[in-house]
Design an enzyme around this catalytic site. Structure first.
Site, PDB file in Angstrom:
ATOM      1  N   LEU A 268      12.336  11.573   0.783  1.00 26.57           N
ATOM      2  CA  LEU A 268      13.329  10.821   1.570  1.00 26.57           C
ATOM      3  C   LEU A 268      12.881   9.377   1.743  1.00 26.57           C
ATOM      4  O   LEU A 268      13.684   8.475   1.921  1.00 26.57           O
ATOM      5  CB  LEU A 268      13.493  11.443   2.951  1.00 26.57           C
ATOM      6  N   GLY A 269      11.577   9.193   1.743  1.00 24.43           N
ATOM      7  CA  GLY A 269      11.076   7.844   1.959  1.00 24.43           C
ATOM      8  C   GLY A 269       9.569   7.856   1.919  1.00 24.43           C
ATOM      9  O   GLY A 269       8.926   8.912   1.874  1.00 24.43           O
TER      10      GLY A 269
ATOM     11  N   GLY B 137       5.809   5.477   3.045  1.00 26.06           N
ATOM     12  CA  GLY B 137       5.200   4.339   3.710  1.00 26.06           C
ATOM     13  C   GLY B 137       3.789   4.214   3.213  1.00 26.06           C
ATOM     14  O   GLY B 137       3.397   4.863   2.230  1.00 26.06           O
ATOM     15  N   ALA B 138       3.026   3.403   3.886  1.00 20.20           N
ATOM     16  CA  ALA B 138       1.674   3.140   3.422  1.00 20.20           C
ATOM     17  C   ALA B 138       0.796   4.388   3.498  1.00 20.20           C
ATOM     18  O   ALA B 138      -0.069   4.589   2.673  1.00 20.20           O
ATOM     19  CB  ALA B 138       1.072   2.022   4.241  1.00 20.20           C
TER      20      ALA B 138
ATOM     21  N   VAL C 234       7.773  11.151   3.065  1.00 17.68           N
ATOM     22  CA  VAL C 234       8.624  12.046   3.826  1.00 17.68           C
ATOM     23  C   VAL C 234       9.536  12.814   2.876  1.00 17.68           C
ATOM     24  O   VAL C 234      10.113  12.224   1.970  1.00 17.68           O
ATOM     25  CB  VAL C 234       9.469  11.262   4.848  1.00 17.68           C
TER      26      VAL C 234
ATOM     27  N   LYS D 216       6.930  15.113   7.043  1.00 22.30           N
ATOM     28  CA  LYS D 216       6.169  13.911   6.779  1.00 22.30           C
ATOM     29  C   LYS D 216       4.747  14.317   6.421  1.00 22.30           C
ATOM     30  O   LYS D 216       4.080  14.995   7.202  1.00 22.30           O
ATOM     31  CB  LYS D 216       6.181  13.053   8.049  1.00 22.30           C
TER      32      LYS D 216
ATOM     33  N   ASP E 298       7.519  -1.528  15.456  1.00 24.60           N
ATOM     34  CA  ASP E 298       8.174  -1.594  14.157  1.00 24.60           C
ATOM     35  C   ASP E 298       9.647  -1.198  14.264  1.00 24.60           C
ATOM     36  O   ASP E 298      10.131  -0.339  13.542  1.00 24.60           O
ATOM     37  CB  ASP E 298       7.446  -0.693  13.152  1.00 24.60           C
TER      38      ASP E 298
END
Ligand SMILES: *[C@@H]1O[C@H](CO)[C@@H](O)[C@H](O)[C@H]1NC(C)=O
Ligand SMILES: *[C@@H]1O[C@H](CO)[C@@H](O)[C@H](O)[C@H]1NC(C)=O
Ligand SMILES: *[C@@H]1O[C@H](CO)[C@@H](O)[C@H](O)[C@H]1NC(C)=O
Ligand SMILES: *[C@@H]1O[C@H](CO)[C@@H](O)[C@H](O)[C@H]1NC(C)=O
Length: 795
Positions: A512-513, A515-516, A520, A536, A630
């Site tokens: 789904l996505g 990050g660093a 996810v 996640k 954020d």
């Protein structure tokens, strides 16, 4: 010879008589040992004429009802039943046992119902042509009869003694005891009463005949229902009937809608054949008959209103409400929207409106305030500003406030006032959007990239302490599959095995996505009703992953709240660390704002306001202040009802132990943090206020804060452009082609001002989130006019 002759004659007589009497016997007199079994085919004992039958009727798919019905008519009308509250399955049996008892057993032999007999023993049972089912002894004396134990119906020749009653069915096709009854009380008076469903008690008499006293209610042979004294003189005619018994079948019934009606059915096939009722039913208008000073919901359910068309009452829901159960409209109506919050800090009154309903009233027990000598505007404002007020009624310069649930609702032209019912504004307009939002935003969940670089020693110490406590607490974490693991009192997080989550995500297939520090994935928990989740997975290599993991669990844990994306569970197995969240079906703000279909102005206002309130909660109301660090459109997710919820927060605080590796991303997300923040400033709530300001501009203008491809260079940086437009009083440029926003230009201006105020370079000049919310809802004037000097565009 004489003897022979008489012998012969009597023999002849017997022969003539016998066939007749045997058929009659089998069709109406049931001897000991007879039984009926509930089965697909009708199974019953008919009366000699065939007018009535006793046996089993199948009721929908629910089961079988032991009943008496009129058997000759095309529509079988049930006039008595034994087990309306407790239908029995196929194979159940009613039996006149060899030892003279009459019982209904289910297929397992469990007793469901029986006739209570005192010492006497039954010899036979008979279904009579009157519709009376009787149990008699050897000498033909009656031991029990259904006429003495009526359900909701009275038939000609039936009587009711003092203390007996007709109880309405729950609904047209549900033979459970319902909400109304007709009673000949033990003092000889008559009443229709509302019942305290599901108990056997009654609330209010709504057709009281108090100052009379009678001995019996009789459905006499000329088809009149009368109350008589012991010696037979008529006290009162209850329902009288111009149609004759010869020409019509008749019955009186206490119906599920609270009305006592007298039905007739023509015996001749020359007339239109159906049951019709005589116009003298009681009460003449049920909608306004039930006393309003008693418990109970009135003629219809709570929050609904009753409309009488001269024939039957009809229950309806006001705007903003729908039936709790469309199959059972008398159960009442439910709100289609979230009730008004009573939180003083978040005045919500402008999120609601009052729908006016002429001639409508909810009189009685729900009035909690009344204000004479007021005008309607005053009344409206008073109700809108009062979170307890579900509706106001305004009549003759008097304003009544009413609280939920609203009973006794009715619409009646003789009532000259109006009801003002409170409804949340933009609920319905928020819905249809969902259809074209199925594609998920690829950046729905982005890992925290901002990092604490605080110069405050105190804060650092505080965080160290927090870390220490966390490590200490989490030492006891052991994954236990299929068992809620209490992390904190009152909160249950489930612990999942790595295997379970691998399965749920189909081997971490659909991303789904990312990050660093984490990715996810989409997942489905088969074991929990195929619940959709977002899983996640923290990168295995992250050295301090353990810490981050625990920090995030703990941060969400501490702030668990409907405003936040809910954490359902976790997995902490070897080097695998995963978090399981509820899945937000409508993706992030980014996906709808920058996607194909942009939300309309009102939806954007709701989202902006929603986000502001959530932030206000996190920053100022929550027992532990959470600075998100954020805030951006990708991190605000929308649930099924398009309510904004904040995700991915809290982790930033604890990442500082590994500053070296994250220096490249310490700015939070470019464009959403103040330019100089990371160099000089401590982390305060104002960091998030800044980000919110940028987000608000994006919501107003439906564009990203930074667009490299903007045709006009001046428009590349949204904040600069917005400020220019504001300065030159050309705000319409910001919402070009957006009719709704152009119509609401005052609000556009206010929101732009609030946004610019939020993105002041000097944190101390930025407003608090509380002030932002107050300004947005109009509780406080937007007073600050940012000067150019205090506004920096150096991104
Ligand atoms: C039923 O039985 C009783 C008693 O034996 C008798 O008096 C009566 O006439 C019978 N009824 C019919 C309809 O046969
Ligand atoms: C009748 O209604 C009651 C109350 O809603 C319910 O509990 C019961 O199951 C219903 N009976 C049938 C046969 O549907
Ligand atoms: C039944 O009651 C009505 C109305 O009171 C009366 O006029 C009539 O005579 C009664 N009929 C019989 C058969 O008693
Ligand atoms: C209104 O919102 C509530 C709560 O968010 C939701 O349950 C309901 O279905 C919505 N109603 C309509 C008509 O959209």
């Amino acid at each position: 010879m004489a003897l022979q002759l008489s012998y012969l004659l009597s023999l002849l007589f017997l022969i003539l008589l016998l066939p007749h009497s045997t058929t009659a016997q089998t069709s109406s007199n049931q001897s000991l040992g007879s039984s009926l079994t509930a089965q697909e085919k009708d199974s019953y004992w008919a009366s000699p004429s065939g007018d009535f039958a006793f046996g089993f009727q199948q009721i929908g798919k629910g089961g079988y009802l032991l009943a008496i019905w009129s058997n000759k008519l095309p529509e079988k009308t049930i006039v008595w039943s034994a087990n309306g509250d407790n239908l029995v399955p196929r194979g159940s049996k009613v039996e006149l046992t060899k030892d003279g008892k009459f019982v209904l057993n289910d297929p397992a032999g469990l007793e469901i119902w029986k006739v209570d007999l005192v010492r006497s023993v039954v010899a036979y049972a008979a279904m009579l042509d009157t519709g009376n089912f009787v149990l008699a002894s050897q000498d033909s004396s009656l031991l029990w009869q259904s006429f003495d134990h009526p359900t909701d119906t009275m038939l000609p020749s039936q009587t009711m003694s003092q203390g007996s009653k007709l109880v309405a069915c729950y609904s047209e096709m549900n033979y459970s005891n319902g909400r109304f009854q007709f009673q000949l009380k033990s003092d000889g008076s008559l009443a229709l009463q509302t019942r305290a469903y599901p108990t056997d008690y009654s609330y209010a008499d709504y057709w009281p005949e108090k100052n009379i006293s009678g001995f019996k209610v009789v459905f006499n042979q000329s088809g009149s229902i009368i109350l008589i004294t012991k010696n037979g003189s008529i006290v009162k005619s209850i329902l009288s009937n111009p149609s004759s018994m010869q020409d019509f079948y008749q019955r009186a019934i206490m119906e599920y809608d609270g009305v006592l009606r007298h039905y007739v059915y023509p015996k001749s096939s020359l007339m239109p054949r159906s049951w019709s009722y005589l116009p003298n039913f009681i009460p003449s208008n049920i909608c306004n008959s039930i006393p309003i000073d008693m418990c109970g919901s009135g003629a219809c359910g709570y929050n609904s209103y009753c409309m009488f068309d001269g024939q039957r009452p009809k229950c309806q829901c006001p705007d903003g409400y729908t039936f709790i159960d469309p199959e059972d409209v008398m159960k009442g109506c439910k709100q289609n929207f979230l009730s008004q919050s009573c939180d003083e800090a978040l005045p919500e009154s402008d999120l609601f409106y009052l729908k006016s309903m002429l001639n409508t009233d909810w009189p009685g027990m729900t009035d909690y305030e009344s204000f004479p000598e007021q005008n309607e505007d005053w009344c409206r404002t008073a109700c809108l500003g009062d979170c307890f007020c579900a509706a106001a009624v305004y009549e003759n310069r008097i304003c009544w406030k009413k609280k939920a649930p609203l009973p006794n609702g009715r619409i009646d032209s003789s009532f000259k006032g109006k009801a003002l019912i409170k409804i949340r504004k933009d609920n319905s307009t928020l819905k249809p959007l969902g259809a074209d939002l199925k594609k998920k935003d690829q950046s729905t969940v982005i890992l925290i990239v901002s990092v604490l670089l605080s110069s405050s020693v105190f804060l650092n110490l505080l965080f160290l302490l927090a870390v220490f406590l966390l490590v200490f607490r989490f030492k006891y974490w052991k994954p236990k599959a299929h068992k809620p693991y209490p992390v904190m009192p009152g909160m249950n997080l489930r612990s999942y095995t790595y295997e379970e989550l691998t399965e749920a995500t189909n081997g971490f297939r659909e991303e789904l996505g990312r990050g660093a520090f984490a990715k996810v994935y989409n997942g489905v928990l088969e074991s929990e009703d195929r619940k959709l989740v977002a899983v996640k997975r923290l990168n295995d290599m992250v050295r301090d992953g353990d810490l981050e993991f625990k920090a995030e669990v703990s941060a969400i844990d501490r702030t668990n709240h409907r405003n936040l994306v809910q954490l359902l569970g976790f997995c902490n197995e070897g080097q695998h660390r995963l978090l399981v969240y509820e899945f937000m079906s409508n993706g992030s703000i980014a996906s709808i704002l920058f996607g194909g279909s942009r939300p309309n102005w009102h939806q954007r206002i709701q989202i902006a306001l929603g986000t502001a309130k959530r932030l206000f909660y996190l920053l100022e109301e929550c027992s532990t202040q959470i600075i998100h660090c954020d805030i951006k459109p990708q991190n605000i997710l929308l649930d099924d009802s398009f309510i904004a919820r904040i995700s991915d927060f809290g982790l930033a605080k604890l990442l500082k132990t590994d500053q070296t590796r994250t220096t490249t991303s310490i700015r939070g997300t470019k464009g959403y943090v103040a330019p100089k923040w990371f160099r000089h400033m401590p982390v305060t709530a104002k960091v998030d206020v800044y980000s919110f300001g940028v987000l608000l501009l994006e919501l107003i203008c439906c564009r990203k804060s930074f667009e490299v491809e903007a045709q006009d260079e001046d428009r590349m940086i949204l904040a600069d452009w917005a400020y220019d437009c504001f300065k030159e009083r050309k705000l319409d440029l910001l919402v070009e082609n957006d009719e709704e926003a152009l119509d609401d230009v005052k609000r556009v201006e206010n929101y732009v001002m609030i946004a610019i105020w939020c993105i002041q370079e000097d944190p101390s000049l930025r407003p608090t989130m509380k002030k932002v919310v107050q300004m947005m809802v109009g509780a406080v004037e937007v007073s600050f006019l940012p000067g150019p000097s205090s506004f920096s565009s150096s991104l």
